[in-house]
Design a protein around this motif. Structure first.
Motif, PDB file in Angstrom:
ATOM      1  N   SER A  53      24.325  17.891  24.830  1.00 44.04           N
ATOM      2  CA  SER A  53      25.074  16.786  25.442  1.00 44.04           C
ATOM      3  C   SER A  53      26.533  17.160  25.704  1.00 44.04           C
ATOM      4  CB  SER A  53      25.023  15.555  24.540  1.00 44.04           C
ATOM      5  OG  SER A  53      23.703  15.094  24.391  1.00 44.04           O
ATOM      6  N   SER A  54      27.100  17.996  24.825  1.00 43.64           N
ATOM      7  CA  SER A  54      28.519  18.337  24.954  1.00 43.64           C
ATOM      8  C   SER A  54      28.791  19.274  26.126  1.00 43.64           C
ATOM      9  CB  SER A  54      29.024  18.981  23.654  1.00 43.64           C
ATOM     10  OG  SER A  54      28.393  20.243  23.427  1.00 43.64           O
ATOM     11  N   VAL A  55      27.770  19.990  26.606  1.00 43.04           N
ATOM     12  CA  VAL A  55      27.993  20.941  27.702  1.00 43.04           C
ATOM     13  C   VAL A  55      27.343  20.481  29.003  1.00 43.04           C
ATOM     14  CG1 VAL A  55      28.127  22.866  26.074  1.00 43.04           C
ATOM     15  CG2 VAL A  55      25.936  22.327  27.161  1.00 43.04           C
ATOM     16  N   ALA A  56      26.578  19.372  28.962  1.00 43.10           N
ATOM     17  CA  ALA A  56      25.786  18.964  30.120  1.00 43.10           C
ATOM     18  C   ALA A  56      26.648  18.661  31.351  1.00 43.10           C
ATOM     19  CB  ALA A  56      24.933  17.752  29.768  1.00 43.10           C
ATOM     20  N   VAL A  57      27.774  17.956  31.146  1.00 44.21           N
ATOM     21  CA  VAL A  57      28.616  17.578  32.290  1.00 44.21           C
ATOM     22  C   VAL A  57      29.159  18.811  33.005  1.00 44.21           C
ATOM     23  CG1 VAL A  57      30.697  16.371  33.019  1.00 44.21           C
ATOM     24  CG2 VAL A  57      29.226  15.358  31.260  1.00 44.21           C
ATOM     25  N   GLY A  58      29.728  19.721  32.231  1.00 43.21           N
ATOM     26  CA  GLY A  58      30.251  20.938  32.838  1.00 43.21           C
ATOM     27  C   GLY A  58      29.148  21.796  33.434  1.00 43.21           C
ATOM     28  N   ILE A 135      15.818  15.943  28.480  1.00 45.44           N
ATOM     29  CA  ILE A 135      15.601  15.343  29.802  1.00 45.44           C
ATOM     30  C   ILE A 135      15.531  13.828  29.675  1.00 45.44           C
ATOM     31  CG2 ILE A 135      13.917  15.043  31.665  1.00 45.44           C
ATOM     32  CD1 ILE A 135      13.232  17.994  31.416  1.00 45.44           C
ATOM     33  N   HIS A 136      14.763  13.346  28.701  1.00 44.85           N
ATOM     34  CA  HIS A 136      14.636  11.893  28.495  1.00 44.85           C
ATOM     35  C   HIS A 136      15.993  11.286  28.129  1.00 44.85           C
ATOM     36  CE1 HIS A 136      10.443  12.292  28.999  1.00 44.85           C
ATOM     37  NE2 HIS A 136      10.150  12.736  27.783  1.00 44.85           N
ATOM     38  N   LYS A 137      16.749  11.995  27.335  1.00 46.63           N
ATOM     39  CA  LYS A 137      18.061  11.484  26.928  1.00 46.63           C
ATOM     40  C   LYS A 137      18.992  11.390  28.128  1.00 46.63           C
ATOM     41  CE  LYS A 137      21.871  12.310  23.694  1.00 46.63           C
ATOM     42  NZ  LYS A 137      22.403  13.168  22.622  1.00 46.63           N
ATOM     43  N   MET A 138      19.011  12.416  28.972  1.00 46.61           N
ATOM     44  CA  MET A 138      19.882  12.392  30.155  1.00 46.61           C
ATOM     45  C   MET A 138      19.479  11.277  31.110  1.00 46.61           C
ATOM     46  SD  MET A 138      20.850  16.312  31.207  1.00 46.61           S
ATOM     47  CE  MET A 138      19.166  16.841  31.492  1.00 46.61           C
ATOM     48  N   GLU A 139      18.172  11.062  31.264  1.00 43.85           N
ATOM     49  CA  GLU A 139      17.717   9.975  32.139  1.00 43.85           C
ATOM     50  C   GLU A 139      18.151   8.620  31.587  1.00 43.85           C
ATOM     51  OE1 GLU A 139      13.545  10.814  32.284  1.00 43.85           O
ATOM     52  OE2 GLU A 139      13.702  11.716  34.280  1.00 43.85           O
ATOM     53  N   ALA A 140      18.049   8.460  30.260  1.00 44.73           N
ATOM     54  CA  ALA A 140      18.434   7.192  29.645  1.00 44.73           C
ATOM     55  C   ALA A 140      19.939   6.948  29.759  1.00 44.73           C
ATOM     56  CB  ALA A 140      18.008   7.174  28.176  1.00 44.73           C
ATOM     57  N   GLU A 141      20.718   8.035  29.622  1.00 42.56           N
ATOM     58  CA  GLU A 141      22.182   7.906  29.677  1.00 42.56           C
ATOM     59  C   GLU A 141      22.737   8.082  31.087  1.00 42.56           C
ATOM     60  OE1 GLU A 141      23.589  10.801  26.945  1.00 42.56           O
ATOM     61  OE2 GLU A 141      22.898   9.709  25.147  1.00 42.56           O
ATOM     62  N   ASP A 142      21.824   8.317  32.047  1.00 45.86           N
ATOM     63  CA  ASP A 142      22.245   8.485  33.444  1.00 45.86           C
ATOM     64  C   ASP A 142      23.278   9.611  33.568  1.00 45.86           C
ATOM     65  OD1 ASP A 142      21.798   7.810  36.038  1.00 45.86           O
ATOM     66  OD2 ASP A 142      23.404   6.327  36.140  1.00 45.86           O
ATOM     67  N   CYS A 143      23.008  10.700  32.819  1.00 45.93           N
ATOM     68  CA  CYS A 143      23.936  11.832  32.817  1.00 45.93           C
ATOM     69  C   CYS A 143      24.103  12.425  34.211  1.00 45.93           C
ATOM     70  CB  CYS A 143      23.427  12.892  31.842  1.00 45.93           C
ATOM     71  SG  CYS A 143      24.468  14.355  31.739  1.00 45.93           S
ATOM     72  N   TRP A 144      22.996  12.519  34.921  1.00 48.05           N
ATOM     73  CA  TRP A 144      23.066  12.976  36.315  1.00 48.05           C
ATOM     74  C   TRP A 144      22.296  11.963  37.126  1.00 48.05           C
ATOM     75  CZ3 TRP A 144      21.781  18.659  38.159  1.00 48.05           C
ATOM     76  CH2 TRP A 144      22.303  18.848  39.437  1.00 48.05           C
ATOM     77  N   ALA A 145      22.995  10.999  37.662  1.00 41.03           N
ATOM     78  CA  ALA A 145      22.368   9.874  38.347  1.00 41.03           C
ATOM     79  C   ALA A 145      21.439  10.351  39.455  1.00 41.03           C
ATOM     80  CB  ALA A 145      23.432   8.937  38.915  1.00 41.03           C
ATOM     81  N   LEU A 146      20.402   9.539  39.707  1.00 40.83           N
ATOM     82  CA  LEU A 146      19.430   9.903  40.727  1.00 40.83           C
ATOM     83  C   LEU A 146      20.093  10.115  42.083  1.00 40.83           C
ATOM     84  CD1 LEU A 146      16.474  10.326  41.496  1.00 40.83           C
ATOM     85  CD2 LEU A 146      16.292   7.867  41.886  1.00 40.83           C
TER      86      LEU A 146
END
Length: 355
Positions: A53-58, A135-146
């Motif tokens: 989670s800490s590196v996903a945005v970058g 993957i499920h966590k990113m979808e739930a948190e909308d880390c990379w919106a559709l």
């Protein structure tokens, strides 16, 4: 994907349609999300100071930039006559999802640290489970919106689709012309017209979807007059269809005819005498069988009685044994009469049209 792209030309405003095949874009967005999850997990495996989670945005920004630059570079080199990337470009034009997967593999491979390699070697299942969970966590948190993934996927698709197989390259000089075109463009989004279906897709997939849509009303496969949804066809044909094949109700007595359910009454009416003959033949056979069985039982009872009589020690025992045998014989006679009565009743009911 649906945003208008405006390019100022020397003479006029140039408006490009740029609608894309929604199914291909959707597949590419899923590949992008999995690529981001894989890179994030592999690059932080065993690192106590970092987690996915800490590196996903970058990582997301880095991945998007890498993919767009890489795909644009391949096309540019091909146009300029540079390095030969003919095989990659053929795959890009014919199978963009496979091409994108290859690009992501090239991005992910260097991200795997030593612990990630060891962990993957020792427990590939554990690694895959971590990727799925992230993957499920990113979808739930909308880390990379559709919308963001579709935008990135659409940009990549338009850059590699040199044959315009999966996107529309049409250009127009006015907004009205562009709007009119988009209302008819083969890549416009349409909804399935079959009652009950909520699917939406690019217009170029209408026929393909219609050929598999579970809610499509089709003529009955057994040629009755009804139209039935594809998803209910098997149940219809096996249960309520008037053209369903059934056996004659007198199948067990000799009529082995099979026919559509809707002509059952006609069949029974036309073959009434034949069915009656089958019943009479069966009755005759049953009577003969009952008589034969009765004779056999009588012989057995007689033999048993003789054995029991010969073993009697006194007159009293002989009397009791005799009475028991007589009672058994009378019961057998009563059972035989009941059986005969049932057979006669069956014959009478058939003659009266009750069977």
């Amino acid at each position: 994907m649906d945003n208008l792209e405006c390019t100022v030309g020397e003479d006029s405003l140039n408006l490009q349609c740029n609608l894309c095949d929604s199914e291909v874009v959707h597949s590419m967005t899923e590949i992008l999300l999995r690529g981001l999850a894989t890179a994030s997990v592999d690059s932080t495996t065993g690192d106590i100071f970092k987690n996915p989670s800490s590196v996903a945005v970058g990582m997301k920004a880095e991945l998007a930039e890498y993919l767009i630059q890489r795909s644009t570079m391949l096309v540019g080199e091909a146009v300029d006559g540079g390095e030969d990337h003919s095989e990659e470009l053929i795959k890009a034009s014919s199978a963009p999802t496979e091409f994108l997967s290859d690009l992501i593999d090239g991005f992910v491979a260097p991200k795997r640290n030593l612990l990630s390699h060891v962990s993957g070697f020792l427990s590939s299942e554990s690694r895959l489970n971590k990727i799925k969970d992230f993957i499920h966590k990113m979808e739930a948190e909308d880390c990379w919106a559709l919308d963001g993934r579709e935008s990135t996927a659409g940009t990549i698709l338009k850059s590699i689709d040199m044959k315009c197989t999966f996107h529309c390259p049409e250009r127009f000089d006015t907004q009205d012309k562009l709007a009119k075109h988009r209302s008819m463009c083969r890549f416009r989004i349409v909804n399935c017209q079959n009652d009950g279906c909520i699917a939406s897709f690019s217009a170029n997939h209408i026929e393909r979807h219609d050929s598999v849509c579970l809610f499509k009303a089709l003529p009955c496969e057994q040629l009755c007059e009804q139209h039935v949804m594809r998803c209910e066809m098997d149940m219809h044909c096996a249960s309520v269809c008037p053209m369903k094949l059934v056996n004659c109700p007198f199948y067990q007595v000799g009529c082995e005819t099979a026919f559509p359910q809707c002509v059952l009454n006609k069949h029974c009416s036309e073959l009434l005498q034949t069915h009656l003959l089958y019943i009479l033949q069966l009755t005759t056979r049953q009577e003969a069988s009952v008589n034969d069985m009765n004779q056999r039982l009588h012989l057995l009872e007689k033999a048993q009685s003789l054995n029991e009589l010969s073993g009697a020690l006194d007159v009293r025992t002989l009397t009791l044994t005799t009475k028991e045998q007589e009672a058994k014989i009378k019961q057998l006679e009563r059972d035989l009469k009941v059986q005969e009565a049932k057979l006669k009743k069956l014959e009478n009911e058939f003659k009266l049209g009750k069977v």
